[in-house]
Design a protein around this motif. Sequence first.
Motif, PDB file in Angstrom:
ATOM      1  N   GLN A 160       0.692  -1.576  -0.060  1.00 27.34           N
ATOM      2  CA  GLN A 160      -0.338  -0.013  -0.559  1.00 27.34           C
ATOM      3  C   GLN A 160       1.087   1.057   0.288  1.00 27.34           C
ATOM      4  O   GLN A 160       0.557   2.136  -0.402  1.00 27.34           O
ATOM      5  CB  GLN A 160      -1.075   0.030   0.860  1.00 27.34           C
ATOM      6  CG  GLN A 160      -2.243  -1.059   0.734  1.00 27.34           C
ATOM      7  CD  GLN A 160      -3.516  -0.167   2.283  1.00 27.34           C
ATOM      8  OE1 GLN A 160      -2.856  -1.115   3.342  1.00 27.34           O
ATOM      9  NE2 GLN A 160      -3.918   0.338   1.756  1.00 27.34           N
TER      10      GLN A 160
ATOM     11  N   ILE B  71      -1.918   6.390  -7.043  1.00 26.90           N
ATOM     12  CA  ILE B  71      -3.116   6.788  -6.653  1.00 26.90           C
ATOM     13  C   ILE B  71      -3.414   7.407  -6.088  1.00 26.90           C
ATOM     14  O   ILE B  71      -4.170   7.644  -5.068  1.00 26.90           O
ATOM     15  CB  ILE B  71      -3.756   5.774  -6.463  1.00 26.90           C
ATOM     16  CG1 ILE B  71      -3.579   4.638  -5.002  1.00 26.90           C
ATOM     17  CG2 ILE B  71      -3.726   4.817  -7.833  1.00 26.90           C
ATOM     18  CD1 ILE B  71      -4.465   3.203  -5.555  1.00 26.90           C
TER      19      ILE B  71
ATOM     20  N   GLY C  38      -7.349   6.565  -2.183  1.00 30.15           N
ATOM     21  CA  GLY C  38      -7.223   5.751  -3.416  1.00 30.15           C
ATOM     22  C   GLY C  38      -6.237   4.374  -2.834  1.00 30.15           C
ATOM     23  O   GLY C  38      -6.955   3.149  -3.251  1.00 30.15           O
ATOM     24  N   ALA C  39      -5.437   3.978  -2.114  1.00 29.36           N
ATOM     25  CA  ALA C  39      -4.310   2.788  -1.550  1.00 29.36           C
ATOM     26  C   ALA C  39      -4.981   2.750  -0.442  1.00 29.36           C
ATOM     27  O   ALA C  39      -4.680   1.268  -0.138  1.00 29.36           O
ATOM     28  CB  ALA C  39      -3.222   3.494  -1.260  1.00 29.36           C
TER      29      ALA C  39
ATOM     30  N   VAL D 126      -7.956   0.199  -1.918  1.00 27.22           N
ATOM     31  CA  VAL D 126      -7.662  -1.118  -2.219  1.00 27.22           C
ATOM     32  C   VAL D 126      -7.628  -2.224  -1.659  1.00 27.22           C
ATOM     33  O   VAL D 126      -8.086  -3.342  -2.104  1.00 27.22           O
ATOM     34  CB  VAL D 126      -6.216  -0.604  -3.009  1.00 27.22           C
ATOM     35  CG1 VAL D 126      -6.574   0.118  -4.092  1.00 27.22           C
ATOM     36  CG2 VAL D 126      -5.245  -0.374  -1.813  1.00 27.22           C
TER      37      VAL D 126
ATOM     38  N   SER E  71      -7.066   3.213  -9.108  1.00 23.23           N
ATOM     39  CA  SER E  71      -6.843   2.242  -7.974  1.00 23.23           C
ATOM     40  C   SER E  71      -7.503   1.010  -9.366  1.00 23.23           C
ATOM     41  O   SER E  71      -7.005  -0.319  -9.023  1.00 23.23           O
ATOM     42  CB  SER E  71      -8.292   2.145  -7.140  1.00 23.23           C
ATOM     43  OG  SER E  71      -8.937   2.255  -7.205  1.00 23.23           O
TER      44      SER E  71
ATOM     45  N   SER F 129      -2.589  -3.434  -6.164  1.00 19.97           N
ATOM     46  CA  SER F 129      -3.747  -4.362  -5.912  1.00 19.97           C
ATOM     47  C   SER F 129      -4.927  -4.827  -5.496  1.00 19.97           C
ATOM     48  O   SER F 129      -5.306  -5.075  -4.182  1.00 19.97           O
ATOM     49  CB  SER F 129      -4.950  -2.529  -6.606  1.00 19.97           C
ATOM     50  OG  SER F 129      -4.389  -1.611  -6.467  1.00 19.97           O
TER      51      SER F 129
END
Length: 300
Positions: free
Chosen positions: A25, A32, A36-37, A40, A221, A228
């Motif tokens: 991550q 991202i 966004g991270a 995921v 993502s 991801s």
Amino acid sequence: MNLSLLWIPVTLAAAAAQTGRNATQRRLTEKIGTVGATQVRFLYGFPFALIALAVVRLATSEAVPLPNGTFFLYVLAGAMSQIMATALMLSAMRERAFSVVTAYTKTEPVQVALFGLVLLGDQLTPVIALAILIATLGVIVMSVKPGASLTSSGLRPVLSGVVSGAFFALAAIGFRGAILSLGEGSSLIRATTTLVWGLGLQTAILLIWLGLFDRKALTASFAAWRPSLGAGFLGALASQFWFLGFALTTAANVRTLALVEVLMAQAVSHRFLSQATSRREIIGMVLIVGGVALLLLAQS
């Protein structure tokens, strides 16, 4: 194996999987963004949780426990707290070393012990309380660079890391409360059921949030689906073991033993992120190991 001690290998497996997920991550954050991270681990972890529940259901022939109002309150609190904790942790990791931020978040066991006592009535013996304090002191010592203070690189990553630990503590208590509120079924089926509900709620919340406020991160993502997917799998695997640990013993026991993750994170930093280990960090790691050892002795 003494089944009363099954939470020990379960927790160690969770810590190993979480270290890998955090490293994955951290790299995704650069591509991202933080939110966004963050999402995921939930979006890509949810399908794996559903698969795990199906496998457990087939293997044990147990019925999936039916949720109740208390369960929903606990699992929603745990889900929201974990989202906040993950976002704050990843934000801090953009400014401080991976292992050091992991250490900041690991002030969590003391907070878990207090929240568990107040909210769930989980009791602590004097020896276990001492073990938690020693291990947490190791985290604090490890977080300070030689010749520098905790705030040498600014207050923001420090506060983000510590508050992240508080939210992780609340998440642990929320999910343990949810597991305990499911009155029927084995520890495994109750833990896996709670995992599915938790990841499902987190996925829905973050998809709505990103769809409304950060569609660019959401699209990114999806574009970065390969790494991801790895983060999602490791996140679901770690959570499966965490939740099983919460079903078997107090959250304070689980999260204190989980401090070995700091040592794993240090190994990741040294091997893959080219971050050196200072003498003070070594002293901190010795204290962590000592506190964890005392905790394990108290269980025997």
